[in-house]
Design a protein around this motif. Structure first.
Motif, PDB file in Angstrom:
ATOM      1  N   LYS A 134       1.042  -1.386   0.064  1.00  0.00           N
ATOM      2  CA  LYS A 134      -0.239   0.031  -0.172  1.00  0.00           C
ATOM      3  C   LYS A 134       1.207   1.289   0.214  1.00  0.00           C
ATOM      4  O   LYS A 134       0.216   1.597  -0.108  1.00  0.00           O
ATOM      5  CB  LYS A 134      -0.545  -0.155   0.909  1.00  0.00           C
ATOM      6  CG  LYS A 134      -1.623  -1.563   1.392  1.00  0.00           C
ATOM      7  CD  LYS A 134      -3.419  -1.110   0.361  1.00  0.00           C
ATOM      8  CE  LYS A 134      -4.166  -2.001   0.370  1.00  0.00           C
ATOM      9  NZ  LYS A 134      -3.423  -3.171  -0.262  1.00  0.00           N
ATOM     10  N   ASN A 135       2.276   1.089   0.408  1.00  0.00           N
ATOM     11  CA  ASN A 135       2.527   2.228   0.852  1.00  0.00           C
ATOM     12  C   ASN A 135       4.241   2.679  -0.673  1.00  0.00           C
ATOM     13  O   ASN A 135       5.105   3.412   0.024  1.00  0.00           O
ATOM     14  CB  ASN A 135       3.255   2.289   2.202  1.00  0.00           C
ATOM     15  CG  ASN A 135       1.818   3.023   2.897  1.00  0.00           C
ATOM     16  OD1 ASN A 135       1.281   3.799   2.081  1.00  0.00           O
ATOM     17  ND2 ASN A 135       2.104   2.309   3.578  1.00  0.00           N
ATOM     18  N   ILE A 139       8.367   8.202  -7.263  1.00  0.00           N
ATOM     19  CA  ILE A 139       7.757   9.819  -7.863  1.00  0.00           C
ATOM     20  C   ILE A 139       8.459  10.701  -8.917  1.00  0.00           C
ATOM     21  O   ILE A 139      10.088  10.353  -7.830  1.00  0.00           O
ATOM     22  CB  ILE A 139       7.664  10.552  -5.973  1.00  0.00           C
ATOM     23  CG1 ILE A 139       6.800   9.995  -4.928  1.00  0.00           C
ATOM     24  CG2 ILE A 139       7.717  11.986  -6.066  1.00  0.00           C
ATOM     25  CD1 ILE A 139       6.932   9.431  -3.085  1.00  0.00           C
ATOM     26  N   ILE A 148      10.738   4.409  -3.685  1.00  0.00           N
ATOM     27  CA  ILE A 148       9.561   3.829  -2.332  1.00  0.00           C
ATOM     28  C   ILE A 148       9.309   2.547  -2.447  1.00  0.00           C
ATOM     29  O   ILE A 148       8.311   2.190  -3.275  1.00  0.00           O
ATOM     30  CB  ILE A 148       9.247   4.737  -1.681  1.00  0.00           C
ATOM     31  CG1 ILE A 148       9.795   5.853  -1.381  1.00  0.00           C
ATOM     32  CG2 ILE A 148       8.284   3.761  -0.005  1.00  0.00           C
ATOM     33  CD1 ILE A 148       8.826   7.168  -1.161  1.00  0.00           C
ATOM     34  N   ASN A 181      17.939   6.566   1.944  1.00  0.00           N
ATOM     35  CA  ASN A 181      17.278   7.637   2.793  1.00  0.00           C
ATOM     36  C   ASN A 181      16.843   6.088   4.140  1.00  0.00           C
ATOM     37  O   ASN A 181      16.346   6.472   4.938  1.00  0.00           O
ATOM     38  CB  ASN A 181      15.582   7.954   2.695  1.00  0.00           C
ATOM     39  CG  ASN A 181      15.943   8.887   1.357  1.00  0.00           C
ATOM     40  OD1 ASN A 181      16.776  10.227   1.776  1.00  0.00           O
ATOM     41  ND2 ASN A 181      15.566   8.602   0.677  1.00  0.00           N
ATOM     42  N   ASN A 299      14.254   2.484   0.756  1.00  0.00           N
ATOM     43  CA  ASN A 299      13.288   4.167  -0.055  1.00  0.00           C
ATOM     44  C   ASN A 299      14.991   5.220  -0.476  1.00  0.00           C
ATOM     45  O   ASN A 299      16.417   5.154   0.281  1.00  0.00           O
ATOM     46  CB  ASN A 299      13.009   4.564   1.858  1.00  0.00           C
ATOM     47  CG  ASN A 299      12.545   6.537   1.396  1.00  0.00           C
ATOM     48  OD1 ASN A 299      12.969   7.233   0.798  1.00  0.00           O
ATOM     49  ND2 ASN A 299      10.788   6.228   2.101  1.00  0.00           N
TER      50      ASN A 299
ATOM     51  N   PRO B 128       5.722   7.434   3.298  1.00  0.00           N
ATOM     52  CA  PRO B 128       4.060   7.735   2.970  1.00  0.00           C
ATOM     53  C   PRO B 128       3.661   6.096   4.078  1.00  0.00           C
ATOM     54  O   PRO B 128       4.223   5.316   4.252  1.00  0.00           O
ATOM     55  CB  PRO B 128       3.194   7.430   1.283  1.00  0.00           C
ATOM     56  CG  PRO B 128       4.800   6.661   1.301  1.00  0.00           C
ATOM     57  CD  PRO B 128       6.096   7.094   1.337  1.00  0.00           C
ATOM     58  N   ALA B 130      -0.355   4.389   5.035  1.00  0.00           N
ATOM     59  CA  ALA B 130      -0.938   4.273   5.214  1.00  0.00           C
ATOM     60  C   ALA B 130      -1.095   2.498   5.146  1.00  0.00           C
ATOM     61  O   ALA B 130      -0.462   2.069   5.041  1.00  0.00           O
ATOM     62  CB  ALA B 130      -2.058   4.639   3.535  1.00  0.00           C
ATOM     63  N   GLY B 133      -5.505   2.293   2.255  1.00  0.00           N
ATOM     64  CA  GLY B 133      -5.536   2.512   1.163  1.00  0.00           C
ATOM     65  C   GLY B 133      -4.943   2.813   0.130  1.00  0.00           C
ATOM     66  O   GLY B 133      -3.663   1.839  -0.301  1.00  0.00           O
ATOM     67  N   HIS B 136      -3.829   7.222  -2.850  1.00  0.00           N
ATOM     68  CA  HIS B 136      -3.325   7.805  -1.654  1.00  0.00           C
ATOM     69  C   HIS B 136      -1.891   7.855  -2.860  1.00  0.00           C
ATOM     70  O   HIS B 136      -1.408   6.997  -3.128  1.00  0.00           O
ATOM     71  CB  HIS B 136      -2.517   7.949  -0.344  1.00  0.00           C
ATOM     72  CG  HIS B 136      -1.982   6.696  -0.047  1.00  0.00           C
ATOM     73  ND1 HIS B 136      -2.472   5.513  -0.441  1.00  0.00           N
ATOM     74  CD2 HIS B 136      -0.469   6.162   0.450  1.00  0.00           C
ATOM     75  CE1 HIS B 136      -1.312   4.780  -0.084  1.00  0.00           C
ATOM     76  NE2 HIS B 136      -0.419   5.079   0.670  1.00  0.00           N
ATOM     77  N   ILE B 138       1.766  10.772  -3.731  1.00  0.00           N
ATOM     78  CA  ILE B 138       2.278  11.548  -3.869  1.00  0.00           C
ATOM     79  C   ILE B 138       2.971  11.974  -4.886  1.00  0.00           C
ATOM     80  O   ILE B 138       3.660  10.880  -5.399  1.00  0.00           O
ATOM     81  CB  ILE B 138       4.005  12.073  -2.861  1.00  0.00           C
ATOM     82  CG1 ILE B 138       3.319  11.412  -1.444  1.00  0.00           C
ATOM     83  CG2 ILE B 138       4.352  13.105  -2.335  1.00  0.00           C
ATOM     84  CD1 ILE B 138       4.229  10.795  -0.348  1.00  0.00           C
ATOM     85  N   GLY B 140       5.238  14.378  -7.520  1.00  0.00           N
ATOM     86  CA  GLY B 140       6.336  15.096  -7.738  1.00  0.00           C
ATOM     87  C   GLY B 140       6.061  16.224  -8.574  1.00  0.00           C
ATOM     88  O   GLY B 140       5.831  15.701 -10.403  1.00  0.00           O
TER      89      GLY B 140
END
Lengths: 312, 313
Positions: A134-135, A139, A148, A181, A299, B128, B130, B133, B136, B138, B140
């Motif tokens: 989910k994450n 980007i 990520i 990171n 990350n 992030p 969650a 979800g 959602h 992000i 750039g």
């Protein structure tokens, strides 16, 4: 008044310093640009600082500065530097001619930031791989990408491959500014550099590549190459990174049979022959992060990844 | 012919107007840049427009224009403006010296779009949060970031923090152009943007050093707040409201870390409060942070640009 009145040509800018400025001093003007004072300016006296053109500037004496490199003014050391840190450093310009590690000066095109010939910032191809995460995220940034991987215990892959590449033997310098990171667990692999394609599970299976390689839970920076004929397996450069601190990798491809690699301006593994002469290419910019079935996090912010080609 | 033949230095460009152009008029040339006519050009006659250099230009009289601010040419009002709106406005350049609120002119470096000393467009760190979800995001941009919550009833957090920061006491201008596209629908939603010495997985208020522009869900007020190791200035309503879908510009002038001045759309909104980072240890990084506690609130914010520009004094 008229809508606009001509004031100055803009190559130099009015500057009234609080403290006296000596001739040749470099400082940051109010719109953020670098300027230098061709002549001394007394405290509280209006003078002018030059903001365009070429200048010979003092450089850090422990860095090779390849032509085309971006440099910042190291505010505390008063010298050009390949990296910006968390104080008052500011962008100075682009290096015009190679400067050796021990050299004390470098020629810089002030405030000039020419675009990369090929860059992730021009858009990239991504094919994320996940099942339940989910994450996970990819980007894009102006010239780079954040990758990520989340803690879901499954195989995941995130990548960014430039649409265009460079042909075999094109003289160029590729560079990546990388900030790790979170370097996760042992199942994590990160590869950044040039490649002929991407892969859904493992960057090692890509046919042609020139990579900076990071393993999970390991601070070593490895270098590797493979052109389908000659392979140099991942070799510890003996340079380490620090989590949260950006490091700059530059590949000098003026000789595709013996690519030289620089990390933060230092030539690493000069005796290793990173030979990609047999590649068919085109070679594209690739940032690739993968993990096998594992709960490892990952990350990485690739702040910029691009290739600058030039005539020899 | 040769591959190239030198034509002009490019500080001015040829221009043949359809209608007569008066001396000093500002207009947009065909490559999108701003130009101005140093001398009048008659209709149908080839003249030249200046596209480089420093010019004194007319400005709107209801905005403070801080040095280092980007300005647009307000096509309908014929004056420089900090904000571009949906008509024929175009980018003009960067302000060279502070211009007072009531001032009628500003010194502008034409078409200069100088980079931020530290910009979110240089890449940022996100973690992030969650649990269930899936919508959602992000995203750039060139100089900014979009943060998007989905309506899963759970705690979520999205953020973008610059890897590099600035040492306290460094004189600089921090600015963010923010567009709230879909505000949170209740108090579970919080958004903060500004400087911070770190981020947080759940609550930006838990960060130990910050200078924030703050908005709440179901609330159009724009708040300001700051915290360093000694002084806390809790969120204060600036009495300036945002409109959903309309970008607003927040600027923090950090010439004096003991009394930071804040401007929204060119208006000084410090009220009687002292926003201070004088006792921050830093480094202070750029941070955009959107959070909600367990709730199905949406949230969709585009930070169109976000950076800081340092300067010598």
């Amino acid at each position: 008044m008229a809508e606009a009145l001509y004031l100055q040509d803009g190559n130099s800018i009015d500057w009234t310093p609080t403290a006296a400025v000596t001739a040749g001093e470099i400082l940051q003007i109010s719109d953020g640009r670098a300027g230098f004072a061709p002549t001394a300016i007394g405290a509280g006296i209006q003078g002018a600082v030059q903001v365009t053109g070429l200048a010979t500037v003092a450089k850090t004496a422990t860095m090779v500065m390849l032509k085309g490199s971006r440099v910042w003014w190291d505010h505390s050391a008063n010298a050009a530097h390949l990296l910006q840190v968390n104080d008052k450093d500011f962008f100075l310009g682009t290096v015009q001619e190679d400067a050796a590690s021990a050299a004390t000066t470098v020629i810089v095109s002030l405030n000039s930031k020419p675009p990369y010939t090929v860059s992730l910032g021009d858009g990239f191809i991504s094919v994320p791989v996940l099942t339940a995460a989910k994450n996970q995220a990819i980007i894009g940034h102006r010239e780079g990408v954040s990758l990520i991987i989340d803690a879901t215990a499954e195989a995941q892959k995130v990548d960014a491959l430039s649409i265009r590449g460079v042909a075999l033997d094109t003289p160029c310098i590729a560079e990546a500014l990388i900030c790790v990171n979170d370097n996760g667990g042992a199942a994590l692999d990160v590869n950044i550099g040039l490649a002929s394609a991407t892969d859904a599970t493992s960057a090692d299976t890509i046919a042609e590549s020139l990579f900076c390689h990071i393993d999970g839970n390991d601070l070593n920076i490895f270098l590797e190459s493979d052109d389908g004929s000659t392979e140099v397996a991942a070799t510890d450069s003996l340079a380490d990174y620090v989590v949260g601190t950006p490091f700059l990798v530059q590949w000098d491809l003026r000789d595709w049979a013996d690519v030289q690699v620089y990390i933060n301006g230092v030539n690493y593994l000069p005796a290793s022959v990173f030979d990609i002469e047999a590649a068919t290419g085109p070679l594209k910019c690739l940032a690739h992060m993968e993990k096998t079935l594992d709960a490892s996090l990952g990350n990485v912010t690739v702040m910029r990844l691009g290739i600058r080609a030039f005539e020899e | 012919m040769a591959e190239a033949i030198y034509l002009q230095p490019g500080n001015s460009v040829d221009w043949t107007p359809t209608a007569a152009v008066t001396a000093g008029e500002v207009l947009q040339v065909s490559d999108g840049r701003a130009g101005f006519a140093p001398t009048a050009i008659a209709a149908g006659i080839k003249g030249a427009l200046q596209v480089k250099g420093i010019a004194t230009v007319a400005k709107v009289v209801t905005q403070t224009m801080l040095q280092g601010s980007k300005v647009w040419w307000d096509h309908s009002a014929n004056s420089a403006n900090l904000l571009q709106v949906n008509d024929k406005d175009f980018f003009l350049g960067i302000v060279q010296e502070d211009a007072a609120y009531a001032g009628t002119t500003a010194k502008v470096a034409l078409n200069e779009d100088t980079p931020y000393t530290i910009g979110i467009g240089d890449g940022f760190i996100s973690v992030p949060v969650a649990a269930a979800g899936v919508n959602h995001h992000i995203v750039g941009h060139k100089e900014g970031v979009s943060l998007v919550f989905d309506v899963t009833a759970e705690a979520q957090k999205l953020d973008a923090m610059s890897p590099l920061g600035i040492a306290p006491a460094s004189v600089c201008l921090v600015e963010a152009l923010v567009c709230v596209n879909l505000n949170g629908d209740n108090a579970a939603f919080d958004f903060n943007i500004g400087l911070a010495n770190g981020t947080n997985a759940t609550d930006a208020d838990s960060i130990t050093e910050y200078l924030f522009c703050h908005t709440n869900g179901s609330d159009l007020n724009i708040y300001l707040q700051s915290l360093d190791t000694v002084t806390t200035t809790a969120a204060v309503d600036t009495t300036v409201n945002f409109a959903v879908g309309t970008p607003f510009l927040v600027q923090f002038d950090l010439a004096d870390y003991s009394d930071i001045q804040a401007y929204i759309n060119g208006v000084n909104v410090n009220l009687a409060s002292d926003f201070t980072l004088e006792d921050a240890t830093g480094p202070m990084r750029l941070l955009a942070h959107m959070e909600k506690t367990a709730d199905d609130s949406p949230g969709n914010i585009t930070v169109m640009r976000f950076g800081l520009r340092a300067r010598a004094e």
